[in-house]
Scaffold this active site. Structure first.
Site, mmCIF file in Angstrom:
data_model
loop_
_atom_site.group_PDB
_atom_site.id
_atom_site.type_symbol
_atom_site.label_atom_id
_atom_site.label_comp_id
_atom_site.label_asym_id
_atom_site.label_seq_id
_atom_site.Cartn_x
_atom_site.Cartn_y
_atom_site.Cartn_z
ATOM 1 C CB CYS A 6 -3.017 -0.525 8.755
ATOM 2 S SG CYS A 6 -1.512 0.392 8.906
ATOM 3 C CD GLU B 282 2.046 -0.500 10.609
ATOM 4 O OE1 GLU B 282 0.841 -0.816 10.774
ATOM 5 O OE2 GLU B 282 2.513 -0.029 9.566
ATOM 6 C CB ALA C 40 4.132 -5.955 -1.598
ATOM 7 C CG ASN D 159 -0.396 -0.127 2.503
ATOM 8 O OD1 ASN D 159 0.758 -0.510 2.635
ATOM 9 N ND2 ASN D 159 -1.148 0.193 3.542
ATOM 10 C CB SER E 11 -2.826 -9.411 7.572
ATOM 11 O OG SER E 11 -2.116 -10.629 7.562
#
Ligand code: SIN
Length: 530
Positions: A334, A300, A224, A199, A279
Site C-alpha cells: 500500500c 491501515e 487472509a 501481501n 482496502s
C-alpha cells in the site's frame, strides 16, 4: 473528463494539459526481464520444510489446534505455480465467537502479567521466528509468492514491541490543588479483533499482535484466506515461546466466510478494539460495523503514493529508489509508488535510467529459485486488474515503454512483467486508483506548486516520496504532501521503529514505533484526595 479521474476536475486545465504532452523522443523498449525459474512442484517445495510442525492446517483457539465446527476446509494455492498446497479449517462466525470467548477468559490473567513477563515472552517468540526463518520464508513464499525479505521485517515487530512493553509509561500530573494528586495510567483495551491482508503474511499480523500483546491485550486474528499458513506457523512458535492459551487465537476462513467472520469481529461486544489492514472500501464498512458498540478502531487502508522527481534530484539515486519502492513485493504494497511525477526537463533522461535499472535489478520467477526477486501476483484477479488498468491507460494515450504483459517463463503462476508507461495523462485510472501491481505510470510536471496540487488531489494519503537536493524544497514539499509518511530522497520508509499509517481515506492509527502500543491502551486518570 474520465469519470474514473474525477479528482482531475480540481486541477486548473493548464496543469492537466502540461501532463498530457506526448513524449516522443524516447524510443520504446521491448521487455528485457530474465526468466529465472525452472518448472516447480509446490508440494515438493513444501516437503523441504525441515520442521513439519510449522505446517498447520487447523485453527488455533484457546491454545489448541481445532477444526471448523462445520468440518469444512478451503484450499490454499501457490501463486507461483497455481498448484494447490493444502486445505485449511474454514472457521465461521460461531467458531469465531468461541475464539473471542477464549480470548476474553485469557484477558483476565494476561492483563495482570507484568510488562517484564510479557516482554520476555515476546523476546522468546522473536528468537524462535528468527531461528526458524528459512522454513517460515519458504512457507510464506509458497502461499504468498514471497519475493522480498519480508520474514525478518515481520519478526522485527515482535522484537520491538517486546522492548516497548516496558516503556508504556503513564504520567504524574501536577495538581492545581495542594490536597490532591493526579496520576495517569495506561491499561490494555481488552480483546482485539485483527483482520490482515495477504501481501505481508506475517508482518501485518506481528505489527498488530506484537503491540497488542505487549500492552496486555489478547487477540483473535483472521488472516487472509490466501495466506493462512504463515499465521498458523506463528501460533506454533508463540506456544513454544510461552504465550499462554487463549492470548493469541488465529481463525482462518475462506473468502465466502470472510464477511460473516468480519462482522463477528467488529460487532461482538467482547471485542474492544478492531485493527484492520486492507482496502479503503472494506475499512469503511468495518468501521461502520464497529461503531455500533463504540470499539476503538485502527485502519491501515489503501494508498496512491506520489513519487516526485524534481529537476535538481540525483537522477541515479531516484531511479534506484523507484525500483525498490515500486517493485517491492511485485508492486503489492500500500506504500508503493503509484504515480510517478518527473519534471519535464529531466523526464526522458530519468525514464531511460529507470528502465535500465529495472532490467538490471529485477529477476522474475518463483520465489524459491535462487536469485529471483520479483515474484507473482497473488491471484488471477490481481492480474486481471493490472491488465484492465493497462488497457485503459493505453486507450487514454499512454505508451508502454517497458514490459506490459504476462512474461513468457516456465513457471505457470500469476506473473506480470514490471511495466513502465510513458506519455501518461491525468485521464488514466492510475492517476486516481491504487494499482497494487507492477504498473509504473510516469507523468510529467512543470512546477513545484503544480505537482504538489496533483499529488494531493486524491482522497487517500498514505505515503509520498520526492527527490530534490534543495534543502528548502525538502522541507516545503515534505510538509505540503497530504500523507502520513514521507520519503525524501528515499523510496523505502518501512521499519518497525517508525510510525506507519495514513491520513484522509488511508485511515487512522499508527503501527510500529513507540506510538504503536498506544493504539492498544486506554488512558485512565486517577484523582487522589489526600
Ligand atoms: C502494506 O502494504 O500494507 C504494508 C507495507 C509495509 O509495511 O511496508
Amino acid at each position: 473528463m474520465s469519470a474514473a479521474c474525477s479528482h482531475s476536475r480540481i486541477l486548473p486545465s493548464r496543469q492537466v494539459r502540461s501532463s498530457t504532452a506526448p513524449t516522443s523522443s524516447i524510443p520504446t523498449h521491448t521487455l528485457p526481464v530474465v526468466a529465472a525459474s525452472a518448472p516447480i512442484k509446490s508440494l515438493d517445495e513444501l516437503a523441504k520444510i525441515n520442521d513439519k510442525s510449522l505446517i498447520q492446517s487447523q485453527a488455533y483457539v484457546d491454545g489448541r489446534w481445532v477444526s471448523a465446527s462445520s468440518g469444512k476446509t478451503f484450499d490454499v494455492t501457490d501463486p507461483g505455480t497455481m498448484q494447490k498446497i493444502g486445505s485449511v479449517a474454514d472457521m465461521d462466525a460461531d467458531d469465531v465467537r468461541r475464539a473471542i470467548d477464549a480470548a476474553s477468559r485469557a484477558f483476565e490473567s494476561w492483563k495482570n502479567t507484568t510488562a517484564k513477563e510479557r516482554s520476555l515472552i515476546l523476546r522468546r517468540w522473536f528468537d524462535l521466528i528468527i531461528s526458524n526463518k528459512d522454513d517460515l520464508a519458504r512457507l510464506m513464499t509458497l502461499e504468498g509468492g514471497n519475493h522480498w525479505p519480508k520474514l525478518v521485517y515481520g519478526a522485527s515487530f515482535i522484537e520491538w514491541f517486546g522492548e516497548e512493553a516496558k516503556r508504556a509509561y503513564g504520567d504524574v500530573v501536577p495538581s492545581p490543588l495542594s490536597s490532591t494528586r493526579m496520576v495517569v495510567l495506561k491499561q490494555p483495551v481488552g480483546v482485539v479483533g485483527i483482520i490482515t491482508p495477504y501481501n505481508f503474511p506475517n508482518a501485518m499480523i506481528t505489527r498488530k499482535v506484537g503491540a497488542a500483546l505487549a500492552a496486555g491485550c489478547t487477540v483473535v486474528v483472521r488472516p487472509a484466506h490466501e495466506t493462512p499458513y504463515s499465521a498458523l506457523a506463528l501460533c506454533e512458535l508463540a506456544e513454544r515461546a510461552g504465550v499462554p492459551r487463549g492470548v493469541f487465537n488465529v481463525v482462518p476462513c475462506s473468502a465466502e466466510n470472510t464477511p460473516d467472520v468480519g462482522k463477528e469481529l467488529t460487532t461482538n461486544e467482547a471485542i474492544r478494539k478492531v485493527s484492520f489492514t486492507g482496502s479503503t472500501a472494506v475499512g469503511k464498512m468495518l468501521t461502520a460495523q464497529a461503531a455500533g458498540t463504540m470499539k476503538r478502531v485502527s485502519m491501515e487502508l489503501g494508498g496512491n503514493a506520489p513519487f516526485i522527481v524534481f529537476a535538481d534530484a540525483d537522477l541515479d539515486v531516484a531511479a534506484e529508489q523507484l525500483v525498490a519502492c515500486k517493485f517491492r513485493n511485485s508492486g503489492q504494497t500500500c506504500v508503493c509508488a503509484n504515480r510517478i511525477y518527473v519534471h519535464e526537463s529531466v523526464y526522458d533522461d530519468f525514464v531511460s535510467r529507470f528502465a535500465v535499472l529495472v532490467e538490471k535489478r529485477l529477476r522474475i520467477g518463483h520465489g524459491v529459485s535462487e536469485g529471483v526477486n520479483f515474484g507473482p501476483l497473488i491471484t488471477e484477479r490481481g492480474l486481471q486488474k493490472i491488465e484492465d488498468q493497462l488497457k485503459r491507460a493505453v486507450d487514454a494515450g499512454a505508451r508502454v515503454f517497458l514490459g506490459g504483459k504476462r512474461p513468457d517463463i516456465s513457471a505457470a503462476g500469476y506473473f506480470f512483467e514490471p511495466t513502465i508507461l510513458v506519455d501518461v495523462t491525468d485521464e488514466v485510472p492510475m492517476s486516481c486508483e491504487e494499482t497494487f501491481g507492477p504498473l509504473c505510470p510516469v507523468f510529467k510536471f512543470s512546477s513545484e506548486e503544480e505537482v504538489i496540487r496533483r499529488a494531493n488531489s486524491v482522497p487517500v494519503g498514505l505515503a509520498g516520496y520526492f527527490f530534490s537536493r534543495d534543502i528548502g524544497r525538502v522541507f516545503r514539499v515534505a510538509e505540503a504532501l497530504e500523507v502520513g509518511m514521507v520519503g525524501a530522497n528515499t523510496g523505502i520508509i518501512s521499519t518497525e521503529v517508525a510510525p506507519f499509517g495514513g491520513v484522509k481515506e488511508s485511515g487512522f492509527g499508527r503501527e510500529g514505533s513507540r506510538y504503536g502500543i498506544d493504539e492498544y491502551m486506554n488512558i485512565k486518570y486517577i484523582n487522589i484526595s489526600l
